[in-house]
Design a protein around this motif. Structure first.
Motif, PDB file in Angstrom:
ATOM      1  N   ALA A  39       0.830  -1.207   0.000  1.00 12.27           N
ATOM      2  CA  ALA A  39       0.000   0.000   0.000  1.00 12.27           C
ATOM      3  C   ALA A  39       0.864   1.257   0.000  1.00 12.27           C
ATOM      4  CB  ALA A  39      -0.932  -0.011   1.206  1.00 12.27           C
ATOM      5  N   LEU A  40       1.938   1.238   0.761  1.00 15.46           N
ATOM      6  CA  LEU A  40       2.821   2.397   0.806  1.00 15.46           C
ATOM      7  C   LEU A  40       3.516   2.602  -0.528  1.00 15.46           C
ATOM      8  CD1 LEU A  40       4.087   4.716   2.351  1.00 15.46           C
ATOM      9  CD2 LEU A  40       5.773   3.110   3.282  1.00 15.46           C
ATOM     10  N   ALA A  41       3.949   1.524  -1.162  1.00 15.15           N
ATOM     11  CA  ALA A  41       4.603   1.636  -2.465  1.00 15.15           C
ATOM     12  C   ALA A  41       3.655   2.216  -3.504  1.00 15.15           C
ATOM     13  CB  ALA A  41       5.109   0.261  -2.906  1.00 15.15           C
ATOM     14  N   ARG A  42       2.380   1.790  -3.466  1.00 12.23           N
ATOM     15  CA  ARG A  42       1.401   2.348  -4.406  1.00 12.23           C
ATOM     16  C   ARG A  42       1.206   3.840  -4.162  1.00 12.23           C
ATOM     17  NH1 ARG A  42      -1.386  -2.515  -3.237  1.00 12.23           N
ATOM     18  NH2 ARG A  42      -2.726  -1.401  -1.763  1.00 12.23           N
ATOM     19  N   ALA A  43       1.126   4.233  -2.906  1.00 14.86           N
ATOM     20  CA  ALA A  43       0.927   5.644  -2.582  1.00 14.86           C
ATOM     21  C   ALA A  43       2.125   6.481  -3.026  1.00 14.86           C
ATOM     22  CB  ALA A  43       0.685   5.804  -1.088  1.00 14.86           C
ATOM     23  N   LEU A  44       3.319   5.961  -2.858  1.00 16.41           N
ATOM     24  CA  LEU A  44       4.521   6.695  -3.256  1.00 16.41           C
ATOM     25  C   LEU A  44       4.599   6.900  -4.764  1.00 16.41           C
ATOM     26  CD1 LEU A  44       7.074   4.999  -0.848  1.00 16.41           C
ATOM     27  CD2 LEU A  44       6.507   7.440  -0.873  1.00 16.41           C
ATOM     28  N   ALA A  45       3.885   6.077  -5.505  1.00 19.15           N
ATOM     29  CA  ALA A  45       3.908   6.184  -6.970  1.00 19.15           C
ATOM     30  C   ALA A  45       2.886   7.171  -7.510  1.00 19.15           C
ATOM     31  CB  ALA A  45       3.658   4.808  -7.583  1.00 19.15           C
ATOM     32  N   VAL A  46       2.020   7.703  -6.653  1.00 17.77           N
ATOM     33  CA  VAL A  46       0.976   8.633  -7.104  1.00 17.77           C
ATOM     34  C   VAL A  46       1.559  10.045  -7.206  1.00 17.77           C
ATOM     35  CG1 VAL A  46      -1.260   9.658  -6.570  1.00 17.77           C
ATOM     36  CG2 VAL A  46      -0.840   7.238  -6.058  1.00 17.77           C
ATOM     37  N   PRO A  47       1.498  10.671  -8.377  1.00 17.97           N
ATOM     38  CA  PRO A  47       2.032  12.032  -8.516  1.00 17.97           C
ATOM     39  C   PRO A  47       1.334  12.999  -7.561  1.00 17.97           C
ATOM     40  CG  PRO A  47       1.606  11.067 -10.679  1.00 17.97           C
ATOM     41  CD  PRO A  47       0.998  10.146  -9.669  1.00 17.97           C
ATOM     42  N   GLY A  48       2.130  13.843  -6.915  1.00 18.52           N
ATOM     43  CA  GLY A  48       1.586  14.848  -6.024  1.00 18.52           C
ATOM     44  C   GLY A  48       1.228  14.352  -4.640  1.00 18.52           C
ATOM     45  N   LEU A  49       1.322  13.046  -4.405  1.00 18.42           N
ATOM     46  CA  LEU A  49       0.998  12.485  -3.093  1.00 18.42           C
ATOM     47  C   LEU A  49       2.289  12.180  -2.342  1.00 18.42           C
ATOM     48  CD1 LEU A  49      -1.312  11.440  -1.248  1.00 18.42           C
ATOM     49  CD2 LEU A  49      -0.969   9.198  -2.273  1.00 18.42           C
ATOM     50  N   HIS A  50       2.364  12.648  -1.101  1.00 10.99           N
ATOM     51  CA  HIS A  50       3.530  12.415  -0.262  1.00 10.99           C
ATOM     52  C   HIS A  50       3.053  11.659   0.981  1.00 10.99           C
ATOM     53  CE1 HIS A  50       6.157  15.392  -2.447  1.00 10.99           C
ATOM     54  NE2 HIS A  50       4.953  15.700  -2.894  1.00 10.99           N
ATOM     55  N   PRO A  51       3.163  10.336   0.959  1.00  7.87           N
ATOM     56  CA  PRO A  51       2.644   9.541   2.072  1.00  7.87           C
ATOM     57  C   PRO A  51       3.378   9.840   3.379  1.00  7.87           C
ATOM     58  CG  PRO A  51       3.059   8.164   0.149  1.00  7.87           C
ATOM     59  CD  PRO A  51       3.693   9.479  -0.108  1.00  7.87           C
ATOM     60  N   VAL A  52       2.596   9.943   4.443  1.00  5.98           N
ATOM     61  CA  VAL A  52       3.136  10.170   5.777  1.00  5.98           C
ATOM     62  C   VAL A  52       3.080   8.858   6.540  1.00  5.98           C
ATOM     63  CG1 VAL A  52       2.842  11.397   7.958  1.00  5.98           C
ATOM     64  CG2 VAL A  52       2.419  12.582   5.784  1.00  5.98           C
ATOM     65  N   LEU A  53       4.245   8.385   6.957  1.00  6.61           N
ATOM     66  CA  LEU A  53       4.336   7.154   7.730  1.00  6.61           C
ATOM     67  C   LEU A  53       4.221   7.517   9.209  1.00  6.61           C
ATOM     68  CD1 LEU A  53       4.879   4.128   6.996  1.00  6.61           C
ATOM     69  CD2 LEU A  53       7.256   4.528   7.652  1.00  6.61           C
ATOM     70  N   GLY A  54       3.043   7.325   9.782  1.00  6.24           N
ATOM     71  CA  GLY A  54       2.810   7.673  11.170  1.00  6.24           C
ATOM     72  C   GLY A  54       3.372   6.636  12.119  1.00  6.24           C
ATOM     73  N   SER A  55       4.137   7.083  13.103  1.00  3.74           N
ATOM     74  CA  SER A  55       4.737   6.120  14.038  1.00  3.74           C
ATOM     75  C   SER A  55       3.676   5.325  14.780  1.00  3.74           C
ATOM     76  CB  SER A  55       5.667   6.832  15.025  1.00  3.74           C
ATOM     77  OG  SER A  55       4.952   7.705  15.880  1.00  3.74           O
ATOM     78  N   GLU A  56       2.517   5.934  15.048  1.00  3.30           N
ATOM     79  CA  GLU A  56       1.477   5.236  15.793  1.00  3.30           C
ATOM     80  C   GLU A  56       0.943   4.022  15.035  1.00  3.30           C
ATOM     81  OE1 GLU A  56      -2.629   6.553  16.034  1.00  3.30           O
ATOM     82  OE2 GLU A  56      -2.064   8.414  15.011  1.00  3.30           O
ATOM     83  N   SER A  57       1.127   3.986  13.709  1.00  6.80           N
ATOM     84  CA  SER A  57       0.589   2.899  12.887  1.00  6.80           C
ATOM     85  C   SER A  57       1.605   1.793  12.634  1.00  6.80           C
ATOM     86  CB  SER A  57       0.103   3.461  11.541  1.00  6.80           C
ATOM     87  OG  SER A  57      -0.897   4.439  11.720  1.00  6.80           O
ATOM     88  N   GLN A  58       2.829   1.931  13.161  1.00  4.92           N
ATOM     89  CA  GLN A  58       3.889   0.979  12.841  1.00  4.92           C
ATOM     90  C   GLN A  58       4.087  -0.058  13.943  1.00  4.92           C
ATOM     91  OE1 GLN A  58       4.976   1.469   9.640  1.00  4.92           O
ATOM     92  NE2 GLN A  58       3.410   3.067   9.875  1.00  4.92           N
ATOM     93  N   LYS A  59       4.370  -1.276  13.531  1.00  2.09           N
ATOM     94  CA  LYS A  59       4.709  -2.359  14.480  1.00  2.09           C
ATOM     95  C   LYS A  59       6.206  -2.359  14.785  1.00  2.09           C
ATOM     96  CE  LYS A  59       3.091  -5.730  11.995  1.00  2.09           C
ATOM     97  NZ  LYS A  59       2.519  -5.037  10.812  1.00  2.09           N
ATOM     98  N   ASP A  60       7.003  -1.985  13.787  1.00  2.00           N
ATOM     99  CA  ASP A  60       8.455  -1.960  13.927  1.00  2.00           C
ATOM    100  C   ASP A  60       8.997  -0.974  12.904  1.00  2.00           C
ATOM    101  OD1 ASP A  60       8.490  -3.327  11.432  1.00  2.00           O
ATOM    102  OD2 ASP A  60       8.429  -5.264  12.451  1.00  2.00           O
ATOM    103  N   GLU A  61      10.292  -1.013  12.695  1.00  2.00           N
ATOM    104  CA  GLU A  61      10.923  -0.048  11.791  1.00  2.00           C
ATOM    105  C   GLU A  61      11.066  -0.551  10.360  1.00  2.00           C
ATOM    106  OE1 GLU A  61      14.396  -2.138  13.948  1.00  2.00           O
ATOM    107  OE2 GLU A  61      12.285  -1.625  14.287  1.00  2.00           O
ATOM    108  N   THR A  62      10.454  -1.693  10.025  1.00  4.77           N
ATOM    109  CA  THR A  62      10.663  -2.327   8.721  1.00  4.77           C
ATOM    110  C   THR A  62      10.317  -1.410   7.556  1.00  4.77           C
ATOM    111  OG1 THR A  62      10.245  -4.518   9.640  1.00  4.77           O
ATOM    112  CG2 THR A  62      10.042  -4.279   7.261  1.00  4.77           C
TER     113      THR A  62
END
Length: 232
Positions: free
Chosen positions: A95-118
């Motif tokens: 899902a993150l890779a797809r979002a990063l490929a969308v022009p004009g979209l800058h995905p924000v990786l929220g720490s609260e949503s992460q299980k680890d640093e992968t």
């Protein structure tokens, strides 16, 4: 210093954030727009200043209750095609890779949503990735490695102090200064508590690159002239 208006989305509408207590968020009532429709609110904000970038929090996606993808798509199609920093609770690599490929979209990786640093380690070098270090009333939320390992950080990171959001108590300067000191040449974005021109001046003096703002825009505390003096 860049000013970035905030659009918190819930159920297809912009809601007014209150100190991270998301169950209390209600559709926004603002003199800038006749409804809480995301595009109408964004247009109202652009009536104050020709903002070219917005921060969007998809609260339904963050909390696993659905998505505001259609509203985000409408925002991306506005005249001038604003850049959108979008936190949609990304916790999956595909899902993150797809979002990063969308022009004009800058995905924000929220720490609260992460299980680890992968995910952060995998995508940290992507120029469109933004990391959000999320602080709630009870402290940092997320894997400690995200907070304590600056070598993992991408070029832009948000210091999100949710307990300050909508509180009119000022930004958390001590936390911001500590993270700015570790960030090196990265751009640090302050989020939460910005009230007025004096707060913006303090953030600028710390070397903060940008600030997320909402309440001070809607209630008129920040005037168009003051916005223009800081925004770029």
């Amino acid at each position: 210093m860049q000013l970035i208006p905030v659009l918190d989305l819930k159920g297809g509408q912009v809601v007014r954030a209150q100190q991270g207590r998301r169950d209390r968020y209600q559709p926004i009532v603002t003199p800038l727009a006749g409804s809480a429709d995301p595009v109408r609110v964004a247009e109202g904000l652009r009536g104050l200043h020709p903002f070219s970038i917005f921060y969007v929090a998809d609260l339904d996606a963050i909390e696993g209750r659905g998505s505001n993808a259609s509203a985000i798509a409408r925002l991306s199609e506005m005249p001038g095609r604003p850049q959108l920093l979008v936190d949609a609770g990304y916790c999956d690599g595909e899902a993150l890779a797809r979002a990063l490929a969308v022009p004009g979209l800058h995905p924000v990786l929220g720490s609260e949503s992460q299980k680890d640093e992968t995910l952060l380690k995998r995508f940290r070098d992507h120029p469109n990735l933004v990391l959000s270090l999320d602080f709630f009333a009870d402290g940092f939320r997320g894997p400690r490695a995200l907070l304590e390992s600056p070598e993992f950080w991408p070029q832009r990171l948000i210091v999100m102090t949710l307990a300050k959001v909508g509180s009119a108590t000022g930004p958390n300067l001590s936390t911001l200064a500590a993270i700015q000191a570790k960030a090196g040449n990265r751009s640090v974005i302050a989020a939460g508590g910005v009230r007025n021109e004096a707060d913006l001046s303090q953030l600028s003096s710390l070397g903060i690159a940008a600030a997320l703002v909402a309440t001070s825009l809607h209630d008129g505390t920040l005037t168009p002239a003051q916005i223009a003096a800081f925004a770029r």
